[in-house]
Design an enzyme around this catalytic site. Structure first.
Site, PDB file in Angstrom:
ATOM      1  N   CYS A 175      46.362  37.162  -9.187  1.00  0.00           N
ATOM      2  CA  CYS A 175      47.340  37.746  -8.265  1.00  0.00           C
ATOM      3  C   CYS A 175      47.691  36.737  -7.164  1.00  0.00           C
ATOM      4  CB  CYS A 175      46.779  39.036  -7.667  1.00  0.00           C
ATOM      5  SG  CYS A 175      47.904  39.830  -6.506  1.00  0.00           S
ATOM      6  N   CYS A 178      48.214  38.306  -3.725  1.00  0.00           N
ATOM      7  CA  CYS A 178      46.960  38.696  -3.066  1.00  0.00           C
ATOM      8  C   CYS A 178      46.232  37.467  -2.517  1.00  0.00           C
ATOM      9  CB  CYS A 178      46.012  39.383  -4.049  1.00  0.00           C
ATOM     10  SG  CYS A 178      46.758  40.720  -4.981  1.00  0.00           S
ATOM     11  N   ASP A 179      46.169  36.385  -3.300  1.00  0.00           N
ATOM     12  CA  ASP A 179      45.250  35.294  -2.988  1.00  0.00           C
ATOM     13  C   ASP A 179      45.918  33.968  -2.641  1.00  0.00           C
ATOM     14  OD1 ASP A 179      43.127  37.009  -3.512  1.00  0.00           O
ATOM     15  OD2 ASP A 179      43.078  36.490  -5.639  1.00  0.00           O
TER      16      ASP A 179
HETATM   17  C1  LIG Z   1      40.990  40.338  -8.091  1.00  0.00           C
HETATM   18  C2  LIG Z   1      42.061  41.199  -7.450  1.00  0.00           C
HETATM   19  C3  LIG Z   1      42.402  40.993  -6.130  1.00  0.00           C
HETATM   20  C4  LIG Z   1      43.378  41.793  -5.530  1.00  0.00           C
HETATM   21  N1  LIG Z   1      43.667  41.574  -4.211  1.00  0.00           N
HETATM   22  C5  LIG Z   1      44.586  42.366  -3.605  1.00  0.00           C
HETATM   23  C6  LIG Z   1      44.890  42.178  -2.235  1.00  0.00           C
HETATM   24  O1  LIG Z   1      44.356  41.297  -1.566  1.00  0.00           O
HETATM   25  N2  LIG Z   1      45.804  43.021  -1.678  1.00  0.00           N
HETATM   26  C7  LIG Z   1      46.441  44.019  -2.402  1.00  0.00           C
HETATM   27  O2  LIG Z   1      47.254  44.758  -1.843  1.00  0.00           O
HETATM   28  N3  LIG Z   1      46.169  44.190  -3.704  1.00  0.00           N
HETATM   29  C8  LIG Z   1      45.261  43.406  -4.326  1.00  0.00           C
HETATM   30  N4  LIG Z   1      45.007  43.572  -5.655  1.00  0.00           N
HETATM   31  C9  LIG Z   1      45.743  44.618  -6.389  1.00  0.00           C
HETATM   32  C10 LIG Z   1      45.127  45.992  -6.087  1.00  0.00           C
HETATM   33  O3  LIG Z   1      43.750  45.948  -6.314  1.00  0.00           O
HETATM   34  C11 LIG Z   1      45.771  47.062  -6.963  1.00  0.00           C
HETATM   35  O4  LIG Z   1      47.172  47.022  -6.791  1.00  0.00           O
HETATM   36  C12 LIG Z   1      45.266  48.450  -6.575  1.00  0.00           C
HETATM   37  O5  LIG Z   1      43.865  48.512  -6.663  1.00  0.00           O
HETATM   38  C13 LIG Z   1      45.870  49.512  -7.490  1.00  0.00           C
HETATM   39  O6  LIG Z   1      45.335  50.736  -7.117  1.00  0.00           O
HETATM   40  P1  LIG Z   1      45.320  51.995  -8.080  1.00  0.00           P
HETATM   41  O7  LIG Z   1      44.773  53.100  -7.258  1.00  0.00           O
HETATM   42  O8  LIG Z   1      46.631  52.168  -8.717  1.00  0.00           O
HETATM   43  O9  LIG Z   1      44.322  51.666  -9.285  1.00  0.00           O
HETATM   44  P2  LIG Z   1      42.973  50.872  -9.425  1.00  0.00           P
HETATM   45  O10 LIG Z   1      42.546  50.236  -8.177  1.00  0.00           O
HETATM   46  O11 LIG Z   1      43.154  50.006 -10.614  1.00  0.00           O
HETATM   47  O12 LIG Z   1      41.906  52.013  -9.756  1.00  0.00           O
HETATM   48  C14 LIG Z   1      41.912  52.740 -10.936  1.00  0.00           C
HETATM   49  C15 LIG Z   1      40.496  53.094 -11.299  1.00  0.00           C
HETATM   50  O13 LIG Z   1      40.447  54.387 -11.881  1.00  0.00           O
HETATM   51  C16 LIG Z   1      39.304  54.495 -12.683  1.00  0.00           C
HETATM   52  N5  LIG Z   1      39.643  55.065 -14.002  1.00  0.00           N
HETATM   53  C17 LIG Z   1      40.352  54.477 -15.011  1.00  0.00           C
HETATM   54  N6  LIG Z   1      40.428  55.310 -16.066  1.00  0.00           N
HETATM   55  C18 LIG Z   1      39.770  56.432 -15.715  1.00  0.00           C
HETATM   56  C19 LIG Z   1      39.509  57.671 -16.396  1.00  0.00           C
HETATM   57  N7  LIG Z   1      39.940  57.901 -17.641  1.00  0.00           N
HETATM   58  N8  LIG Z   1      38.793  58.621 -15.749  1.00  0.00           N
HETATM   59  C20 LIG Z   1      38.362  58.399 -14.464  1.00  0.00           C
HETATM   60  N9  LIG Z   1      38.577  57.257 -13.787  1.00  0.00           N
HETATM   61  C21 LIG Z   1      39.275  56.284 -14.408  1.00  0.00           C
HETATM   62  C22 LIG Z   1      38.720  53.094 -12.869  1.00  0.00           C
HETATM   63  O14 LIG Z   1      37.601  52.945 -12.039  1.00  0.00           O
HETATM   64  C23 LIG Z   1      39.859  52.226 -12.395  1.00  0.00           C
HETATM   65  O15 LIG Z   1      39.425  50.995 -11.957  1.00  0.00           O
HETATM   66  C24 LIG Z   1      44.032  42.812  -6.287  1.00  0.00           C
HETATM   67  C25 LIG Z   1      43.684  43.014  -7.620  1.00  0.00           C
HETATM   68  C26 LIG Z   1      42.719  42.227  -8.216  1.00  0.00           C
HETATM   69  C27 LIG Z   1      42.348  42.461  -9.661  1.00  0.00           C
END
Ligand SMILES: Cc1cc2nc3c(=O)[nH]c(=O)nc-3n(C[C@H](O)[C@H](O)[C@H](O)COP(=O)(O)OP(=O)(O)OC[C@H]3O[C@@H](n4cnc5c(N)ncnc54)[C@H](O)[C@@H]3O)c2cc1C
Length: 354
Positions: A175, A178-179
């Site tokens: 990303c 992000c980084d």
């Molecule tokens: C290494 C890295 C660094 C990042 N740094 C940044 C940053 O600095 N700033 C920023 O804004 N964004 C950053 N991002 C992006 C950010 O993390 C994502 O955009 C954000 O987390 C998305 O949120 P979400 O709630 O949609 O899903 P997620 O954070 O992806 O959470 C979803 C979670 O739901 C759970 N899940 C999945 N399937 C199921 C199921 N069937 N039943 C129950 N639970 C389930 C799992 O635990 C899954 O991980 C980064 C991403 C990565 C990978």
């Protein structure tokens, strides 16, 4: 689980445990909907797929772009905001920026504070063919729900090299937004692998900070749209390495990434590039398989939202929030915002449907 009695048919079940899920839970809990969150399961299979509870943000270190967290001595605040048991899980706070795991934990604590009930398990299958909706959890139990918010995120695709895993958060990222601005990438060469629009976007973004961006592509033509490909080829700081694949990330434990080794797809000798970072830009995989075709998906398997600016899915009463329905922004703040929208829409749906 929290201490509130569980209704036989839940008002809102939220599936997932990232910023979208916890923000939806905060809004639903404050609207007295007693939300139930399935936060996922700590299994080896989920660890391998980067799908452990607490989502994608929990995989990173400092988060510098989430509003409300300027650099500060956060230790005392975290001590008062997060229970000791959960703090033990996170480890002690270091540095003066909030970290990803801490940020998600704070969101979770806020949701629990307002009465969200949390189950540490995953939803393995869903039946959206009739209301109330029927969900099955990892332990085989069935949950009935009037509305469901799917917030299961999307995982970044990596090349799968052991050296890549070794240097994650030490120069390996997926990303740029992000980084990219972190000090280790400034005024030094970095490498991006990929050839589509998002790879060019990542390279273009990184070129603001890096001294040079090598874009490594396995073919002799980019997959990106013509306008994006032209932008990359004409950019003074972007150098495209045609017909090459990344075969190894090089580095040391002290310095993190120091370079990459490139193989040739057309029989040329291998090449070593000096670089302080490696960015995988080969797409994301939205976590939608468990939906088993019950919601309409886009061609890239993200959840389709038929109405512009709404979280409603193809099934009335089922809403999608965060990266699982967003192939464009994929940021913590946008995921959180869509979680709030999903909860507000679920609340209105419940009012309209008695
Ligand atoms: C290494 C890295 C660094 C990042 N740094 C940044 C940053 O600095 N700033 C920023 O804004 N964004 C950053 N991002 C992006 C950010 O993390 C994502 O955009 C954000 O987390 C998305 O949120 P979400 O709630 O949609 O899903 P997620 O954070 O992806 O959470 C979803 C979670 O739901 C759970 N899940 C999945 N399937 C199921 C199921 N069937 N039943 C129950 N639970 C389930 C799992 O635990 C899954 O991980 C980064 C991403 C990565 C990978």
């Amino acid at each position: 689980m929290g201490e509130l009695n569980a209704p036989s048919v839940e008002n809102v079940v939220i599936i997932g445990s990232g910023p979208a899920s916890w923000t939806a839970a905060i809004y639903a809990a404050r609207a007295s909907l007693l939300p139930l969150v399935y936060e996922g399961a700590f299994t080896e299979a989920n660890q391998m797929r980067n799908l452990l509870p607490m989502g994608q943000l929990a995989l990173t270190t400092e988060v510098e772009n989430y509003p409300g967290f300027p650099p500060a001595d956060l230790g005392i605040f975290l001590e008062s905001a997060i229970t000791e048991e959960r703090r033990m899980m996170l480890g002690l706070h270091e540095g003066n920026m909030v970290t990803g795991p801490e940020l998600v934990e704070l969101m979770r604590a806020q949701a629990v504070h307002f009465g969200t009930r949390v189950v540490e398990n995953e939803i393995t299958s869903v039946d959206f063919s009739q209301r109330p909706f029927r969900l099955t959890s990892g332990d085989g139990s069935e949950i009935l729900a009037k509305t469901v918010i799917v917030a299961t995120g999307a995982t970044a695709n990596y090349l799968g090299l052991p050296s890549e895993t070794h240097f994650k958060n030490h120069g390996v990222s997926a990303c740029a937004v992000c980084d990219g601005a972190l000090p280790r990438f400034r005024n030094r060469p970095v490498v991006v692998a990929g050839g589509g629009d998002s790879a060019v976007e990542e390279a273009d973004y990184l070129a603001k900070f890096a001294s040079k961006v090598y874009l490594v592509h396995r073919r002799d033509q980019l997959r990106a749209s013509a306008i994006m490909a032209k932008r990359a080829m004409e950019h003074p700081k972007i150098v495209i390495q045609w017909n090459r694949t990344v075969s190894e990330i090089l580095g040391t434990d002290a310095d993190g990434v120091t370079g990459v080794r490139l193989a040739s797809t057309v029989g040329e000798p291998e090449l070593v590039l000096e670089a302080s970072g490696f960015f995988a830009a080969i797409g994301h995989t939205p976590t939608t398989t468990f939906l088993n075709g019950q919601l309409e998906l886009t061609d890239k398997k993200y959840i389709h939202r038929p109405l512009p600016h709404r979280q409603q899915t193809s099934v009335p009463g089922v809403f999608a929030a965060g990266d699982v329905a967003d192939e464009y922004y994929r940021q913590a703040i946008t995921a959180a915002a869509s979680g709030a929208q999903a909860a507000l829409e679920a609340e209105r749906f419940l009012v309209q449907n008695g």
